[in-house]
Scaffold this motif. Sequence first.
Motif, PDB file in Angstrom:
ATOM      1  N   THR A  98       0.820  -1.216   0.000  1.00 19.81           N
ATOM      2  CA  THR A  98       0.000   0.000   0.000  1.00 19.81           C
ATOM      3  C   THR A  98       0.853   1.265   0.000  1.00 19.81           C
ATOM      4  N   GLU A  99       2.178   1.133   0.175  1.00 14.91           N
ATOM      5  CA  GLU A  99       3.039   2.303   0.349  1.00 14.91           C
ATOM      6  C   GLU A  99       4.141   2.317  -0.710  1.00 14.91           C
ATOM      7  N   LEU A 100       4.259   3.443  -1.421  1.00 17.47           N
ATOM      8  CA  LEU A 100       5.288   3.518  -2.470  1.00 17.47           C
ATOM      9  C   LEU A 100       6.705   3.420  -1.899  1.00 17.47           C
ATOM     10  N   SER A 101       6.907   3.984  -0.693  1.00 12.67           N
ATOM     11  CA  SER A 101       8.262   3.929  -0.112  1.00 12.67           C
ATOM     12  C   SER A 101       8.671   2.475   0.135  1.00 12.67           C
ATOM     13  N   VAL A 102       7.718   1.654   0.528  1.00 12.88           N
ATOM     14  CA  VAL A 102       8.018   0.238   0.772  1.00 12.88           C
ATOM     15  C   VAL A 102       8.271  -0.472  -0.567  1.00 12.88           C
ATOM     16  N   ILE A 103       7.453  -0.145  -1.566  1.00 15.63           N
ATOM     17  CA  ILE A 103       7.633  -0.787  -2.880  1.00 15.63           C
ATOM     18  C   ILE A 103       9.010  -0.440  -3.448  1.00 15.63           C
ATOM     19  N   SER A 104       9.456   0.815  -3.266  1.00 16.19           N
ATOM     20  CA  SER A 104      10.802   1.201  -3.739  1.00 16.19           C
ATOM     21  C   SER A 104      11.872   0.397  -3.012  1.00 16.19           C
ATOM     22  N   ALA A 105      11.687   0.211  -1.710  1.00 18.90           N
ATOM     23  CA  ALA A 105      12.683  -0.565  -0.949  1.00 18.90           C
ATOM     24  C   ALA A 105      12.696  -2.019  -1.411  1.00 18.90           C
ATOM     25  N   LEU A 106      11.507  -2.570  -1.727  1.00 15.73           N
ATOM     26  CA  LEU A 106      11.438  -3.949  -2.224  1.00 15.73           C
ATOM     27  C   LEU A 106      12.136  -4.046  -3.579  1.00 15.73           C
ATOM     28  N   ALA A 107      11.948  -3.013  -4.420  1.00 18.28           N
ATOM     29  CA  ALA A 107      12.580  -3.003  -5.744  1.00 18.28           C
ATOM     30  C   ALA A 107      14.101  -3.006  -5.588  1.00 18.28           C
ATOM     31  N   ALA A 108      14.606  -2.154  -4.693  1.00 22.64           N
ATOM     32  CA  ALA A 108      16.062  -2.094  -4.480  1.00 22.64           C
ATOM     33  C   ALA A 108      16.567  -3.428  -3.938  1.00 22.64           C
ATOM     34  N   ALA A 109      15.811  -4.017  -3.001  1.00 21.18           N
ATOM     35  CA  ALA A 109      16.217  -5.298  -2.420  1.00 21.18           C
ATOM     36  C   ALA A 109      16.204  -6.388  -3.479  1.00 21.18           C
ATOM     37  N   ALA A 110      15.209  -6.368  -4.362  1.00 21.32           N
ATOM     38  CA  ALA A 110      15.116  -7.390  -5.411  1.00 21.32           C
ATOM     39  C   ALA A 110      16.289  -7.257  -6.384  1.00 21.32           C
ATOM     40  N   ILE A 111      16.674  -6.025  -6.672  1.00 21.70           N
ATOM     41  CA  ILE A 111      17.815  -5.829  -7.582  1.00 21.70           C
ATOM     42  C   ILE A 111      19.090  -6.387  -6.935  1.00 21.70           C
ATOM     43  N   ASN A 166      19.160  -8.739  -4.893  1.00 17.46           N
ATOM     44  CA  ASN A 166      18.949 -10.194  -4.831  1.00 17.46           C
ATOM     45  C   ASN A 166      18.925 -10.823  -6.225  1.00 17.46           C
ATOM     46  N   ARG A 167      19.103  -9.997  -7.260  1.00 20.01           N
ATOM     47  CA  ARG A 167      19.004 -10.423  -8.678  1.00 20.01           C
ATOM     48  C   ARG A 167      17.691 -11.164  -8.944  1.00 20.01           C
ATOM     49  N   SER A 168      16.591 -10.609  -8.424  1.00 22.72           N
ATOM     50  CA  SER A 168      15.295 -11.224  -8.693  1.00 22.72           C
ATOM     51  C   SER A 168      14.292 -10.109  -9.015  1.00 22.72           C
ATOM     52  N   VAL A 169      13.088 -10.508  -9.349  1.00 24.30           N
ATOM     53  CA  VAL A 169      12.013  -9.531  -9.555  1.00 24.30           C
ATOM     54  C   VAL A 169      10.917  -9.894  -8.568  1.00 24.30           C
ATOM     55  N   HIS A 170      10.493  -8.929  -7.779  1.00 20.73           N
ATOM     56  CA  HIS A 170       9.486  -9.190  -6.745  1.00 20.73           C
ATOM     57  C   HIS A 170       8.106  -8.760  -7.242  1.00 20.73           C
ATOM     58  N   GLY A 171       7.123  -9.619  -7.054  1.00 18.68           N
ATOM     59  CA  GLY A 171       5.766  -9.314  -7.512  1.00 18.68           C
ATOM     60  C   GLY A 171       5.032  -8.402  -6.530  1.00 18.68           C
ATOM     61  N   ILE A 172       4.309  -7.437  -7.074  1.00 16.25           N
ATOM     62  CA  ILE A 172       3.574  -6.484  -6.231  1.00 16.25           C
ATOM     63  C   ILE A 172       2.077  -6.637  -6.500  1.00 16.25           C
ATOM     64  N   VAL A 173       1.320  -6.880  -5.443  1.00 11.99           N
ATOM     65  CA  VAL A 173      -0.138  -6.837  -5.526  1.00 11.99           C
ATOM     66  C   VAL A 173      -0.557  -5.598  -4.738  1.00 11.99           C
ATOM     67  N   LEU A 174      -1.276  -4.705  -5.376  1.00 11.80           N
ATOM     68  CA  LEU A 174      -1.684  -3.474  -4.689  1.00 11.80           C
ATOM     69  C   LEU A 174      -2.991  -3.720  -3.938  1.00 11.80           C
ATOM     70  N   MET A 175      -2.958  -3.465  -2.655  1.00  7.64           N
ATOM     71  CA  MET A 175      -4.139  -3.654  -1.814  1.00  7.64           C
ATOM     72  C   MET A 175      -4.989  -2.384  -1.862  1.00  7.64           C
ATOM     73  N   VAL A 176      -6.247  -2.558  -2.227  1.00  8.33           N
ATOM     74  CA  VAL A 176      -7.144  -1.410  -2.386  1.00  8.33           C
ATOM     75  C   VAL A 176      -8.103  -1.344  -1.197  1.00  8.33           C
ATOM     76  N   GLU A 177      -8.307  -0.158  -0.700  1.00 10.30           N
ATOM     77  CA  GLU A 177      -9.248   0.046   0.412  1.00 10.30           C
ATOM     78  C   GLU A 177     -10.669   0.104  -0.172  1.00 10.30           C
ATOM     79  N   MET A 178     -11.477  -0.889   0.180  1.00  6.86           N
ATOM     80  CA  MET A 178     -12.832  -0.952  -0.388  1.00  6.86           C
ATOM     81  C   MET A 178     -13.911  -0.782   0.685  1.00  6.86           C
ATOM     82  N   GLY A 179     -13.517  -0.341   1.875  1.00  9.51           N
ATOM     83  CA  GLY A 179     -14.540  -0.097   2.891  1.00  9.51           C
ATOM     84  C   GLY A 179     -14.268  -0.739   4.244  1.00  9.51           C
ATOM     85  N   ASP A 180     -13.236  -1.604   4.338  1.00 11.99           N
ATOM     86  CA  ASP A 180     -12.950  -2.219   5.634  1.00 11.99           C
ATOM     87  C   ASP A 180     -12.258  -1.219   6.561  1.00 11.99           C
ATOM     88  N   LEU A 181     -11.663  -0.171   5.969  1.00  9.53           N
ATOM     89  CA  LEU A 181     -10.948   0.873   6.722  1.00  9.53           C
ATOM     90  C   LEU A 181      -9.754   0.321   7.502  1.00  9.53           C
TER      91      LEU A 181
END
Length: 373
Positions: A100-113, A115-130
Motif C-alpha cells: 500500500t506504500e510507495l516507499s516500501v515498494i521502492s525498498a522492495l525493488a532495491a532489495a530485489a535488484i 537479490n538479482r530477482s524480480v518481486h511481484g507487487i499486488v496493490l491492496m485497495v481500500e474498499m470499505g474495511d478501513l
Amino acid sequence: MSCPRIEVDLSKIRRNTHTLVKRLGPRGIGVTGVTKAVCGHPAIAQAMLDGGAAGLADARVRNVQRLRSAGMTGPITLIRTPMLSQADQVVQSCEESYNTELSVISALAAAAIRNRSVHGIVLMVEMGDLRDGILPENLEGIAQQVMQMSGVALKGIGANFACLSGLAPTALQMSTFCDLANEIEGVCGPFLKVVSGGNSANLPWALGERATGRVNDLRLGEAILLGVEPVSGDQICGMHTDAFTLVAEVIETDARPPPFPIALIDPTPERLRIVTTSAASARMILAMGHQDTDIPGLSMPVGSTLIGATSDHLVIGTPRTLPTVGSEMRFQMNYNALMRAMAAPDIEVKLLGDPRTRPSRRTQGKVDHLALV
Ligand SMILES: *Cc1c(COP(=O)(O)O)cnc(C)c1O
C-alpha cells in the motif's frame, strides 16, 4: 502424551480445502491457503496444498521463513504490507507481497535488484474495511509508478473485507473492485494476473447467485481451518469444524462451592459467566490459562461451565461427576483461541490424519516424535 496440546486432523484440513476449491473453481476463483493462524505450520500448509490450494499466504515473514526452512518451494505471498525494515527478507522468502506504500515498494525493488530477482507487487485497495489499502482514486497513479520501477512487477490488485469493520462485502463493492481491475489494465496495459477479492468473509458472495466478475482468487484461512464463515460464525455446509482440538489436563477437583464470587477476580464482562450454586458445586481446575489461548473463544464440553481463568489456570464447573486429577478435557476453539494456542510455546501440536506419518510397525511408538514439525 503432553498437555496442553492441539490435535490437528490434517485430513479434515485437506478435505475442507478441497471442498472450497471444488465449489469456487467453476466460478473462476482459485484458493490461496492462509497460514497465519497456524504460524506457518508446514504440515498444515501442506494439507492445504494437498487439498488443491494454488498457493500459500501469510502475514508474517517469520512464518514464511518457517515454511521455506521446511522445504516448501511453491509460491508464498506476504499479505500484510511489508515492514520497511524487512525488505530484504521479504524478497528472499516471498514471490509476491501485498502493498500500500510507495516507499516500501521502492525498498522492495532495491532489495530485489540486490537479490538479482524480480518481486511481484499486488496493490491492496481500500474498499470499505478501513484497515489497510490504497484509496481507489489513488490506485491508478501508484500502479503507473510501480510499472516504471525495475526490480518489481505489478501482478495484481487485492481487496480485504470484514477484518476491522466486521462487515461482509456487498455485491456493489465487489463489482466496483472488478471495475478497478479493468481500469488499471486500461491504463497500465498488462493483464493483471491476480484479482484477489478477499478472505473467508467473501465466501457467501463468491458462492452466491451473482457473477463473480474478474475476481480469480480468494485468500482463505478461517474457512479452511475451522469450517466456518467468519461474519456469521456459521458452519459452512459440508465442512469440518473440528479439525483442531485443544486438550488440557485436570490438576485439581473440588466439590465445595467457591468461597468468593469469581466476578471479584476477573470482572471483564466476556469472561464472566453466571453459574448457579449447584452447577458450581463441583469445580475442577485445568493447567491452561490466558497465556495459552483466548479463553472466551473455547467451547465448553456439554454440561460444563466456564467459571473463570487466570494466566495459568482454567476453572470449570460441572454438575456431573468430577473427572479424576490427571484426566484430560477436550475443547473446540474459535479463530482467536486457535491463533493464540498455535503460537503458545507450552502447547504441543500433534498431527493426526497425515498419510506420510502413518505408523509402520517398525516406527510405532516413535511416531509422536516424528509427527512433530
Ligand atoms: C488474515 C487475512 C486473510 C485470511 O482471512 P480469513 O478470514 O482467515 O480467511 C486474507 N487476507 C488478508 C490480507 C489477511 O490479513
